[in-house]
Scaffold this motif. Structure first.
Motif, PDB file in Angstrom:
ATOM      1  N   GLU A  29       0.876  -1.159   0.000  1.00  0.00           N
ATOM      2  CA  GLU A  29       0.000   0.000   0.000  1.00  0.00           C
ATOM      3  C   GLU A  29       0.919   1.215   0.000  1.00  0.00           C
ATOM      4  OE1 GLU A  29      -3.321   2.205   2.812  1.00  0.00           O
ATOM      5  OE2 GLU A  29      -2.466   0.305   3.443  1.00  0.00           O
ATOM      6  N   VAL A  30       0.517   2.288  -0.685  1.00  0.00           N
ATOM      7  CA  VAL A  30       1.335   3.494  -0.754  1.00  0.00           C
ATOM      8  C   VAL A  30       0.561   4.660  -0.147  1.00  0.00           C
ATOM      9  CG1 VAL A  30       2.576   5.097  -2.252  1.00  0.00           C
ATOM     10  CG2 VAL A  30       2.500   2.662  -2.830  1.00  0.00           C
ATOM     11  N   LEU A  31       1.156   5.290   0.851  1.00  0.00           N
ATOM     12  CA  LEU A  31       0.593   6.484   1.476  1.00  0.00           C
ATOM     13  C   LEU A  31       1.499   7.660   1.152  1.00  0.00           C
ATOM     14  CD1 LEU A  31      -0.203   5.163   5.065  1.00  0.00           C
ATOM     15  CD2 LEU A  31      -1.789   5.427   3.149  1.00  0.00           C
ATOM     16  N   ALA A  32       0.923   8.858   1.100  1.00  0.00           N
ATOM     17  CA  ALA A  32       1.715  10.050   0.834  1.00  0.00           C
ATOM     18  C   ALA A  32       1.240  11.182   1.734  1.00  0.00           C
ATOM     19  CB  ALA A  32       1.580  10.457  -0.628  1.00  0.00           C
ATOM     20  N   SER A  34       2.310  15.576   2.401  1.00  0.00           N
ATOM     21  CA  SER A  34       3.079  16.809   2.354  1.00  0.00           C
ATOM     22  C   SER A  34       2.104  17.905   2.745  1.00  0.00           C
ATOM     23  CB  SER A  34       3.626  17.068   0.946  1.00  0.00           C
ATOM     24  OG  SER A  34       4.359  18.280   0.924  1.00  0.00           O
ATOM     25  N   GLN A  35       2.604  19.008   3.257  1.00  0.00           N
ATOM     26  CA  GLN A  35       1.722  20.082   3.712  1.00  0.00           C
ATOM     27  C   GLN A  35       0.780  20.564   2.625  1.00  0.00           C
ATOM     28  OE1 GLN A  35       4.371  23.069   5.195  1.00  0.00           O
ATOM     29  NE2 GLN A  35       4.472  22.158   7.221  1.00  0.00           N
ATOM     30  N   ASN A  36       1.232  20.561   1.379  1.00  0.00           N
ATOM     31  CA  ASN A  36       0.427  21.095   0.283  1.00  0.00           C
ATOM     32  C   ASN A  36      -0.072  20.041  -0.697  1.00  0.00           C
ATOM     33  OD1 ASN A  36       0.849  23.818   1.164  1.00  0.00           O
ATOM     34  ND2 ASN A  36       2.921  23.641   0.367  1.00  0.00           N
ATOM     35  N   LEU A  37       0.127  18.784  -0.397  1.00  0.00           N
ATOM     36  CA  LEU A  37      -0.312  17.717  -1.291  1.00  0.00           C
ATOM     37  C   LEU A  37      -1.828  17.545  -1.196  1.00  0.00           C
ATOM     38  CD1 LEU A  37       0.583  15.446  -3.237  1.00  0.00           C
ATOM     39  CD2 LEU A  37       0.757  13.953  -1.247  1.00  0.00           C
ATOM     40  N   THR A  38      -2.470  17.488  -2.351  1.00  0.00           N
ATOM     41  CA  THR A  38      -3.921  17.297  -2.368  1.00  0.00           C
ATOM     42  C   THR A  38      -4.258  15.825  -2.570  1.00  0.00           C
ATOM     43  OG1 THR A  38      -4.117  17.586  -4.764  1.00  0.00           O
ATOM     44  CG2 THR A  38      -4.261  19.587  -3.394  1.00  0.00           C
ATOM     45  N   GLU A  39      -5.466  15.477  -2.219  1.00  0.00           N
ATOM     46  CA  GLU A  39      -5.935  14.099  -2.407  1.00  0.00           C
ATOM     47  C   GLU A  39      -5.893  13.706  -3.884  1.00  0.00           C
ATOM     48  OE1 GLU A  39      -9.848  11.455  -1.260  1.00  0.00           O
ATOM     49  OE2 GLU A  39      -9.368  13.240  -0.081  1.00  0.00           O
ATOM     50  N   GLU A  40      -6.224  14.651  -4.763  1.00  0.00           N
ATOM     51  CA  GLU A  40      -6.223  14.383  -6.208  1.00  0.00           C
ATOM     52  C   GLU A  40      -4.817  14.077  -6.715  1.00  0.00           C
ATOM     53  OE1 GLU A  40      -7.658  17.225  -4.856  1.00  0.00           O
ATOM     54  OE2 GLU A  40      -9.687  16.399  -4.908  1.00  0.00           O
ATOM     55  N   ARG A  41      -3.822  14.849  -6.264  1.00  0.00           N
ATOM     56  CA  ARG A  41      -2.440  14.618  -6.692  1.00  0.00           C
ATOM     57  C   ARG A  41      -1.914  13.293  -6.148  1.00  0.00           C
ATOM     58  NH1 ARG A  41      -0.223  20.683  -5.509  1.00  0.00           N
ATOM     59  NH2 ARG A  41      -0.981  21.642  -7.417  1.00  0.00           N
ATOM     60  N   ALA A  42      -2.238  12.984  -4.922  1.00  0.00           N
ATOM     61  CA  ALA A  42      -1.811  11.710  -4.343  1.00  0.00           C
ATOM     62  C   ALA A  42      -2.433  10.549  -5.109  1.00  0.00           C
ATOM     63  CB  ALA A  42      -2.188  11.642  -2.867  1.00  0.00           C
ATOM     64  N   SER A  43      -3.720  10.647  -5.381  1.00  0.00           N
ATOM     65  CA  SER A  43      -4.429   9.600  -6.105  1.00  0.00           C
ATOM     66  C   SER A  43      -3.868   9.416  -7.514  1.00  0.00           C
ATOM     67  CB  SER A  43      -5.916   9.932  -6.163  1.00  0.00           C
ATOM     68  OG  SER A  43      -6.612   8.937  -6.843  1.00  0.00           O
ATOM     69  N   ALA A  44      -3.533  10.519  -8.179  1.00  0.00           N
ATOM     70  CA  ALA A  44      -2.966  10.439  -9.524  1.00  0.00           C
ATOM     71  C   ALA A  44      -1.636   9.696  -9.531  1.00  0.00           C
ATOM     72  CB  ALA A  44      -2.786  11.841 -10.092  1.00  0.00           C
ATOM     73  N   ALA A  45      -0.928   9.731  -8.422  1.00  0.00           N
ATOM     74  CA  ALA A  45       0.352   9.019  -8.301  1.00  0.00           C
ATOM     75  C   ALA A  45       0.164   7.601  -7.770  1.00  0.00           C
ATOM     76  CB  ALA A  45       1.287   9.795  -7.383  1.00  0.00           C
ATOM     77  N   GLY A  46      -1.080   7.205  -7.524  1.00  0.00           N
ATOM     78  CA  GLY A  46      -1.342   5.863  -7.026  1.00  0.00           C
ATOM     79  C   GLY A  46      -1.186   5.723  -5.534  1.00  0.00           C
ATOM     80  N   ALA A  47      -1.295   6.838  -4.820  1.00  0.00           N
ATOM     81  CA  ALA A  47      -1.121   6.823  -3.367  1.00  0.00           C
ATOM     82  C   ALA A  47      -2.394   7.307  -2.682  1.00  0.00           C
ATOM     83  CB  ALA A  47       0.043   7.720  -2.966  1.00  0.00           C
ATOM     84  N   ALA A  50      -2.335  10.640   3.421  1.00  0.00           N
ATOM     85  CA  ALA A  50      -2.413  10.506   4.880  1.00  0.00           C
ATOM     86  C   ALA A  50      -2.879  11.834   5.466  1.00  0.00           C
ATOM     87  CB  ALA A  50      -1.048  10.132   5.439  1.00  0.00           C
ATOM     88  N   GLY A  51      -3.528  11.789   6.613  1.00  0.00           N
ATOM     89  CA  GLY A  51      -4.070  12.986   7.222  1.00  0.00           C
ATOM     90  C   GLY A  51      -3.038  13.909   7.839  1.00  0.00           C
ATOM     91  N   SER A  52      -1.893  13.365   8.234  1.00  0.00           N
ATOM     92  CA  SER A  52      -0.852  14.169   8.867  1.00  0.00           C
ATOM     93  C   SER A  52       0.472  13.416   8.791  1.00  0.00           C
ATOM     94  CB  SER A  52      -1.195  14.437  10.336  1.00  0.00           C
ATOM     95  OG  SER A  52      -1.170  13.218  11.062  1.00  0.00           O
ATOM     96  N   LEU A  53       1.562  14.127   9.062  1.00  0.00           N
ATOM     97  CA  LEU A  53       2.870  13.483   9.068  1.00  0.00           C
ATOM     98  C   LEU A  53       2.959  12.400  10.146  1.00  0.00           C
ATOM     99  CD1 LEU A  53       5.712  13.243   7.944  1.00  0.00           C
ATOM    100  CD2 LEU A  53       6.387  15.148   9.417  1.00  0.00           C
ATOM    101  N   MET A  57       3.758   8.390   9.345  1.00  0.00           N
ATOM    102  CA  MET A  57       4.857   7.641   9.960  1.00  0.00           C
ATOM    103  C   MET A  57       4.352   6.436  10.748  1.00  0.00           C
ATOM    104  SD  MET A  57       7.616   8.961   8.999  1.00  0.00           S
ATOM    105  CE  MET A  57       7.213   9.883   7.548  1.00  0.00           C
ATOM    106  N   ALA A  58       3.258   6.603  11.461  1.00  0.00           N
ATOM    107  CA  ALA A  58       2.717   5.511  12.271  1.00  0.00           C
ATOM    108  C   ALA A  58       2.210   4.353  11.419  1.00  0.00           C
ATOM    109  CB  ALA A  58       1.600   6.036  13.165  1.00  0.00           C
ATOM    110  N   ALA A  59       1.719   4.668  10.216  1.00  0.00           N
ATOM    111  CA  ALA A  59       1.109   3.645   9.371  1.00  0.00           C
ATOM    112  C   ALA A  59       2.094   2.987   8.407  1.00  0.00           C
ATOM    113  CB  ALA A  59      -0.049   4.267   8.579  1.00  0.00           C
ATOM    114  N   SER A  60       3.331   3.455   8.354  1.00  0.00           N
ATOM    115  CA  SER A  60       4.272   3.017   7.318  1.00  0.00           C
ATOM    116  C   SER A  60       5.358   2.093   7.842  1.00  0.00           C
ATOM    117  CB  SER A  60       4.921   4.241   6.679  1.00  0.00           C
ATOM    118  OG  SER A  60       3.922   5.065   6.129  1.00  0.00           O
ATOM    119  N   ASP A  61       5.733   1.164   6.971  1.00  0.00           N
ATOM    120  CA  ASP A  61       6.847   0.258   7.262  1.00  0.00           C
ATOM    121  C   ASP A  61       8.139   0.774   6.640  1.00  0.00           C
ATOM    122  OD1 ASP A  61       5.300  -1.947   8.552  1.00  0.00           O
ATOM    123  OD2 ASP A  61       4.324  -1.961   6.592  1.00  0.00           O
ATOM    124  N   ILE A  62       8.027   1.429   5.478  1.00  0.00           N
ATOM    125  CA  ILE A  62       9.171   1.968   4.745  1.00  0.00           C
ATOM    126  C   ILE A  62       8.853   3.408   4.390  1.00  0.00           C
ATOM    127  CG2 ILE A  62      10.553   1.791   2.631  1.00  0.00           C
ATOM    128  CD1 ILE A  62       9.880  -1.218   2.667  1.00  0.00           C
TER     129      ILE A  62
END
Length: 71
Positions: A29-32, A34-47, A50-53, A57-62
């Motif tokens: 699974e890929v999460l993303a 950034s302070q200015n990252l939108t849901e649309e941009r994340a989705s376009a990249a296949g990610a 996440a709601g916050s930094l 970090m808590a949800a990620s293995d790598i």
């Protein structure tokens, strides 16, 4: 397993490739976030955005951080 992409408001070519390889080869699974990252941009990249930094970090293995090199 979960991959975290962090750093910039845009997910450029290299992080897109990393995300695609991790999804395809390892079924990650890929999460993303950034302070200015939108849901649309994340989705376009296949990610999934996440709601916050701390949430990212808590949800990620790598974690893969992509930032601009500056002086």
């Amino acid at each position: 397993m979960t991959l975290a992409l962090g750093g910039e408001q845009e997910i450029h070519e290299l992080p897109r490739r990393v995300a695609a390889l991790c999804r395809t080869l390892f079924g990650m699974e890929v999460l993303a976030w950034s302070q200015n990252l939108t849901e649309e941009r994340a989705s376009a990249a296949g990610a999934t955005l996440a709601g916050s930094l701390p949430e990212l970090m808590a949800a990620s293995d790598i974690v893969s951080v992509h930032v601009v090199l500056s002086d």
